[in-house]
Design an enzyme around this catalytic site. Structure first.
Site, PDB file in Angstrom:
ATOM      1  N   ARG A 226       0.847  -1.195   0.000  1.00 15.98           N
ATOM      2  CA  ARG A 226       0.000   0.000   0.000  1.00 15.98           C
ATOM      3  C   ARG A 226       0.885   1.248   0.000  1.00 15.98           C
ATOM      4  O   ARG A 226       1.956   1.262   0.623  1.00 15.98           O
ATOM      5  CB  ARG A 226      -0.902   0.030   1.244  1.00 15.98           C
ATOM      6  CG  ARG A 226      -2.059  -0.949   1.198  1.00 15.98           C
ATOM      7  CD  ARG A 226      -3.119  -0.546   0.156  1.00 15.98           C
ATOM      8  NE  ARG A 226      -4.251  -1.455   0.132  1.00 15.98           N
ATOM      9  CZ  ARG A 226      -4.384  -2.503  -0.690  1.00 15.98           C
ATOM     10  NH1 ARG A 226      -3.446  -2.788  -1.581  1.00 15.98           N
ATOM     11  NH2 ARG A 226      -5.467  -3.260  -0.638  1.00 15.98           N
ATOM     12  N   HIS A 274      -0.759   0.134  -9.761  1.00 17.88           N
ATOM     13  CA  HIS A 274      -1.443  -0.793  -8.835  1.00 17.88           C
ATOM     14  C   HIS A 274      -1.942  -2.032  -9.606  1.00 17.88           C
ATOM     15  O   HIS A 274      -3.140  -2.300  -9.665  1.00 17.88           O
ATOM     16  CB  HIS A 274      -2.605  -0.089  -8.118  1.00 17.88           C
ATOM     17  CG  HIS A 274      -3.050  -0.835  -6.875  1.00 17.88           C
ATOM     18  ND1 HIS A 274      -3.449  -0.204  -5.722  1.00 17.88           N
ATOM     19  CD2 HIS A 274      -3.166  -2.162  -6.609  1.00 17.88           C
ATOM     20  CE1 HIS A 274      -3.786  -1.110  -4.807  1.00 17.88           C
ATOM     21  NE2 HIS A 274      -3.625  -2.305  -5.341  1.00 17.88           N
TER      22      HIS A 274
HETATM   23  P1  NDP Z   1      -1.608 -11.740   4.843  1.00 17.96           P
HETATM   24  O1  NDP Z   1      -2.556 -11.217   5.856  1.00 17.96           O
HETATM   25  O2  NDP Z   1      -1.726 -13.145   4.404  1.00 17.96           O
HETATM   26  O3  NDP Z   1      -0.099 -11.525   5.361  1.00 17.96           O
HETATM   27  C1  NDP Z   1       0.286 -10.408   6.073  1.00 17.96           C
HETATM   28  C2  NDP Z   1       1.669 -10.623   6.641  1.00 17.96           C
HETATM   29  O4  NDP Z   1       2.102  -9.410   7.275  1.00 17.96           O
HETATM   30  C3  NDP Z   1       1.721 -11.712   7.728  1.00 17.96           C
HETATM   31  O5  NDP Z   1       2.900 -12.476   7.590  1.00 17.96           O
HETATM   32  C4  NDP Z   1       1.765 -10.912   9.033  1.00 17.96           C
HETATM   33  O6  NDP Z   1       2.445 -11.569  10.099  1.00 17.96           O
HETATM   34  C5  NDP Z   1       2.558  -9.699   8.607  1.00 17.96           C
HETATM   35  N1  NDP Z   1       2.296  -8.557   9.487  1.00 17.96           N
HETATM   36  C6  NDP Z   1       1.149  -7.878   9.673  1.00 17.96           C
HETATM   37  N2  NDP Z   1       1.304  -6.905  10.594  1.00 17.96           N
HETATM   38  C7  NDP Z   1       2.589  -6.972  11.003  1.00 17.96           C
HETATM   39  C8  NDP Z   1       3.361  -6.251  11.938  1.00 17.96           C
HETATM   40  N3  NDP Z   1       2.836  -5.248  12.657  1.00 17.96           N
HETATM   41  N4  NDP Z   1       4.647  -6.608  12.121  1.00 17.96           N
HETATM   42  C9  NDP Z   1       5.188  -7.632  11.429  1.00 17.96           C
HETATM   43  N5  NDP Z   1       4.496  -8.357  10.507  1.00 17.96           N
HETATM   44  C10 NDP Z   1       3.229  -8.030  10.312  1.00 17.96           C
HETATM   45  O7  NDP Z   1      -1.719 -10.762   3.586  1.00 17.96           O
HETATM   46  P2  NDP Z   1      -1.409 -11.063   2.042  1.00 17.96           P
HETATM   47  O8  NDP Z   1      -0.072 -11.667   1.952  1.00 17.96           O
HETATM   48  O9  NDP Z   1      -2.531 -11.777   1.400  1.00 17.96           O
HETATM   49  O10 NDP Z   1      -1.418  -9.566   1.444  1.00 17.96           O
HETATM   50  C11 NDP Z   1      -0.541  -8.575   1.938  1.00 17.96           C
HETATM   51  C12 NDP Z   1      -0.950  -7.199   1.410  1.00 17.96           C
HETATM   52  O11 NDP Z   1      -0.627  -7.080   0.022  1.00 17.96           O
HETATM   53  C13 NDP Z   1      -2.442  -6.883   1.456  1.00 17.96           C
HETATM   54  O12 NDP Z   1      -2.839  -6.487   2.747  1.00 17.96           O
HETATM   55  C14 NDP Z   1      -2.563  -5.760   0.440  1.00 17.96           C
HETATM   56  O13 NDP Z   1      -2.402  -4.510   1.060  1.00 17.96           O
HETATM   57  C15 NDP Z   1      -1.394  -6.004  -0.524  1.00 17.96           C
HETATM   58  N6  NDP Z   1      -1.852  -6.383  -1.857  1.00 17.96           N
HETATM   59  C16 NDP Z   1      -1.495  -5.591  -2.916  1.00 17.96           C
HETATM   60  C17 NDP Z   1      -1.882  -5.920  -4.191  1.00 17.96           C
HETATM   61  C18 NDP Z   1      -1.456  -5.110  -5.368  1.00 17.96           C
HETATM   62  O14 NDP Z   1      -1.939  -5.338  -6.476  1.00 17.96           O
HETATM   63  N7  NDP Z   1      -0.539  -4.177  -5.215  1.00 17.96           N
HETATM   64  C19 NDP Z   1      -2.706  -7.112  -4.457  1.00 17.96           C
HETATM   65  C20 NDP Z   1      -2.988  -7.882  -3.280  1.00 17.96           C
HETATM   66  C21 NDP Z   1      -2.583  -7.516  -2.038  1.00 17.96           C
HETATM   67  P3  NDP Z   1       1.842 -12.919  10.748  1.00 17.96           P
HETATM   68  O15 NDP Z   1       1.927 -13.967   9.663  1.00 17.96           O
HETATM   69  O16 NDP Z   1       2.755 -13.213  11.864  1.00 17.96           O
HETATM   70  O17 NDP Z   1       0.429 -12.601  11.132  1.00 17.96           O
HETATM   71  C1  OXD Z   2      -5.723  -6.119  -2.937  1.00 17.96           C
HETATM   72  C2  OXD Z   2      -5.341  -5.187  -3.991  1.00 17.96           C
HETATM   73  O1  OXD Z   2      -5.587  -5.790  -1.763  1.00 17.96           O
HETATM   74  O2  OXD Z   2      -5.754  -5.372  -5.145  1.00 17.96           O
HETATM   75  O3  OXD Z   2      -6.162  -7.235  -3.263  1.00 17.96           O
HETATM   76  O4  OXD Z   2      -4.595  -4.247  -3.738  1.00 17.96           O
END
Ligand code: NDP
Ligand code: OXD
Length: 311
Positions: A226, A274
């Site tokens: 993001r 994006h």
């Molecule tokens: P998940 O919820 O599966 O994974 C999130 C990860 O972040 C987990 O490993 C979590 O740790 C870690 N995390 C969260 N908060 C913290 C913190 N405070 N400190 C350390 N680690 C933290 O999400 P996804 O992998 O599915 O997606 C990640 C992000 O990618 C989405 O939220 C979205 O914003 C972005 N995205 C962007 C897209 C694009 O087109 N640009 C498309 C899709 C997604 P733990 O495992 O220990 O809980």
């Molecule tokens: C998502 C994105 O969060 O498209 O899936 O950014």
């Protein structure tokens, strides 16, 4: 079963048709705000992307909000009853796209393809000294659905890969760092930083001077999570002072990225709109329809968001 569809920037009709095929007999429609004095038609579940507050204020009988994306930061800004579940997309074809995007950006930097492009434009035949792969470690912030898949894919190119997450991870061959206490050690070990964290109050502005300056000299940033994770001026400063070598950015604080924004023309920054992992309609419909069936069968479903944690 009644489902209302409220997704900004997406044509509703192909989605509605897909859900009608996946869930025969379902009553599904695209949300339109009820006219003053008119009783709104209320649904049991909603399929959403960035709906307005007025949608939730009106749809008072919803049990589940199925988000057609992985990130739920926009939804968590809205006021909603504590009993309303948010369910995110789990992969649904996004992790392979994310892996393609990140590997492409890492390899483009590692193999210096931008320089070869310039040489080719000038019809110049000139080799560059290979970079040692062992000195080129990739650190991924976030090791969830997307981050862990990206980590495994990068390993196939034999880059050293580290991940940082809230809780420790066990991914073969990948070094796991966790929690705030291990962030400095993780950053110090990182040449290419990939951001795949969810946007939460804890992670907002995490890509700031303090952290960027702890990366190795000549570091490279790939932000695919993001825009609000990045303090934009801090990246520009780290590029200007020579600590960082470049960045590939897919997400921005303001989207579309404004015409006059410095990132568009910066020679060390690559901008994409994006698009690193797009929502795929067929996969998403199949996943959400499967979850709705599981809910009616009384089964647990994957992807329920913890509203307090923020992801
Ligand atoms: P998940 O919820 O599966 O994974 C999130 C990860 O972040 C987990 O490993 C979590 O740790 C870690 N995390 C969260 N908060 C913290 C913190 N405070 N400190 C350390 N680690 C933290 O999400 P996804 O992998 O599915 O997606 C990640 C992000 O990618 C989405 O939220 C979205 O914003 C972005 N995205 C962007 C897209 C694009 O087109 N640009 C498309 C899709 C997604 P733990 O495992 O220990 O809980
Ligand atoms: C998502 C994105 O969060 O498209 O899936 O950014």
């Amino acid at each position: 079963m009644k489902i209302v569809f409220c997704c900004t920037n997406t044509k509703a009709e192909p989605w509605l048709e897909g859900f009608r095929q996946a869930l025969p007999g379902v009553d599904i429609w695209e949300w339109q705000a009820a006219q003053p004095g008119e009783a709104p038609k209320l649904a049991d579940h909603a399929v959403v992307w960035s709906p307005p507050q007025s949608f939730l204020d009106e749809q008072t009988q919803l049990q589940n909000l199925f988000n057609i994306g992985a990130g739920v930061d926009a939804l968590l800004k809205l006021k909603m009853p504590a009993s309303l579940n948010i369910v995110r997309l789990n992969d649904a074809g996004m992790s392979v796209q994310m892996a393609e995007y990140v590997c492409h950006a890492v390899i483009r930097y590692f193999r210096e393809f931008d320089h070869y492009d310039k040489d080719a434009q000038a019809q110049r035949w000139s080799y560059r000294k290979p970079t040692l792969r062992a000195d080129f470690s990739v650190g991924i912030l976030g090791a969830g659905v997307l981050g862990s898949h990206v980590a495994k894919t990068l390993q196939t190119f034999e880059f050293p890969v580290n991940v940082w997450s809230r809780s420790p991870k066990h991914i073969e061959g990948v070094k796991s760092f966790s929690g705030a206490a291990q962030l400095p050690e993780f950053l110090k070990a990182t040449r290419v930083l990939v951001n795949l964290l969810p946007l939460t109050p804890e992670t907002e502005n995490i890509l700031n001077s303090e952290h960027l300056m702890q990366l190795q000299q000549g570091a490279y940033l790939i932000n695919v999570a993001r825009g609000r994770h990045l303090v934009e001026q801090d990246l520009l400063d780290a590029l200007a002072n020579g600590h960082m070598a470049g960045a590939t950015l897919d997400v921005f604080r303001e989207e579309p990225l404004p015409q006059a924004h410095a990132f568009w023309t910066h020679p060390q920054i690559t901008v994409t709109p994006h698009t690193s992992a797009r929502t795929l309609r067929e996969e998403s419909i199949a996943q959400i329809a499967g979850k709705i069936k599981a809910v009616y069968a009384g089964q647990a479903i994957e992807g329920r968001v913890d509203k307090v944690r923020g992801y």
